[in-house]
Design an enzyme around this catalytic site. Sequence first.
Site, PDB file in Angstrom:
ATOM      1  CE  LYS A   8      -2.155  -1.010   3.875  1.00  0.00           C
ATOM      2  NZ  LYS A   8      -1.482  -2.281   4.197  1.00  0.00           N
TER       3      LYS A   8
ATOM      4  NE  ARG B 132      -4.669  -1.382  10.110  1.00  0.00           N
ATOM      5  CZ  ARG B 132      -3.590  -0.900   9.490  1.00  0.00           C
ATOM      6  NH1 ARG B 132      -3.551   0.328   9.072  1.00  0.00           N
ATOM      7  NH2 ARG B 132      -2.547  -1.677   9.313  1.00  0.00           N
TER       8      ARG B 132
ATOM      9  NE  ARG C 281       7.547  -2.735   6.317  1.00  0.00           N
ATOM     10  CZ  ARG C 281       6.232  -2.708   6.403  1.00  0.00           C
ATOM     11  NH1 ARG C 281       5.519  -2.110   5.486  1.00  0.00           N
ATOM     12  NH2 ARG C 281       5.630  -3.283   7.425  1.00  0.00           N
TER      13      ARG C 281
ATOM     14  NE  ARG D 186       5.952  -0.845  10.385  1.00  0.00           N
ATOM     15  CZ  ARG D 186       4.843  -0.867   9.651  1.00  0.00           C
ATOM     16  NH1 ARG D 186       4.797  -0.223   8.491  1.00  0.00           N
ATOM     17  NH2 ARG D 186       3.780  -1.523  10.059  1.00  0.00           N
TER      18      ARG D 186
ATOM     19  NE  ARG E 212       1.688  -5.512  11.008  1.00  0.00           N
ATOM     20  CZ  ARG E 212       2.833  -5.233  10.372  1.00  0.00           C
ATOM     21  NH1 ARG E 212       3.981  -5.714  10.829  1.00  0.00           N
ATOM     22  NH2 ARG E 212       2.831  -4.465   9.309  1.00  0.00           N
TER      23      ARG E 212
END
Length: 216
Positions: A15, A90, A129, A162, A173
Amino acid sequence: MKRRVVMLGPPGCGKGTIATKLENHFGLKHISSGHWLRREVQSGSEFGREIQEFLDHGQLVPDRLVLAALEHWLTKAVLQQGYILDGFPRTRAQAVAFDTLCLEYALPLELVLYCSCPDEVILDRITGRRVCPSCGRTYHVRHFPPRFSGKCDVCHTFLEQRSDDTESVVRDRLKIYKQETEPLVEFYQSQGKLVLLDAVAGTSTAIGQGINALMS
Ligand code: AP5
Ligand code: MG
């Protein structure tokens, strides 16, 4: 052209990556709720301290807190300028509150770009990431490495991983996404606003599809 856009999809589907490209292409404002919430945590504000645990454990920040803070990052000026919203809404409660806000300003949401992606692809993307803590730009150790190892191409800040990008937190998640956020696919489909992007192919495919959807 569509100027009021939401990106919907599981964690790690791309996203933020797609939204950044669309922001540059169309001059719309990319707003990531996750980035804004992480900045609050970094700042050490009272709100940041209240939400830190939710972010670290990959839990959703409760609706009452997200909605109470909404006016700080989703202002009337942003709604008027045009936006690509990433990470919000969300939950159904957030989607309903967002519709009410848009109605209040007579600036309805025009398009929802839905990026579907299998769990195994997501795990690879999230665990590799790296993010810039300053400007929020996102890289990947193999798929999108920065030009200079470990540093942001744009602001040269050292990249970080993160705290919620570990495999066990990602699995949590994903569960929460399926329970709380996936039902919004139907919510927006019934409003005739949903367009599917191919988030598994290379980013240029998804970005091209996004550009076409905004132009149509
Ligand atoms: P948030 O920051 O929104 O995280 P998320 O939804 O889990 O999504 P990600 O940012 O992890 O993934 P992305 O889809 O943006 O993928 P990206 O482009 O980075 O939220 C974090 C937390 O904040 C939540 O868990 C919650 O606690 C809280 N929160 C936020 N909003 C909230 C809300 N509204 N209500 C309540 N709580 C909220 O890409 C991932 C990686 O893959 C990158 O490394 C990228 O380089 C790579 N990549 C991307 N596309 C491709 C491709 N096509 N091919 C190969 N690699 C790719
Ligand atoms: Mg993101």
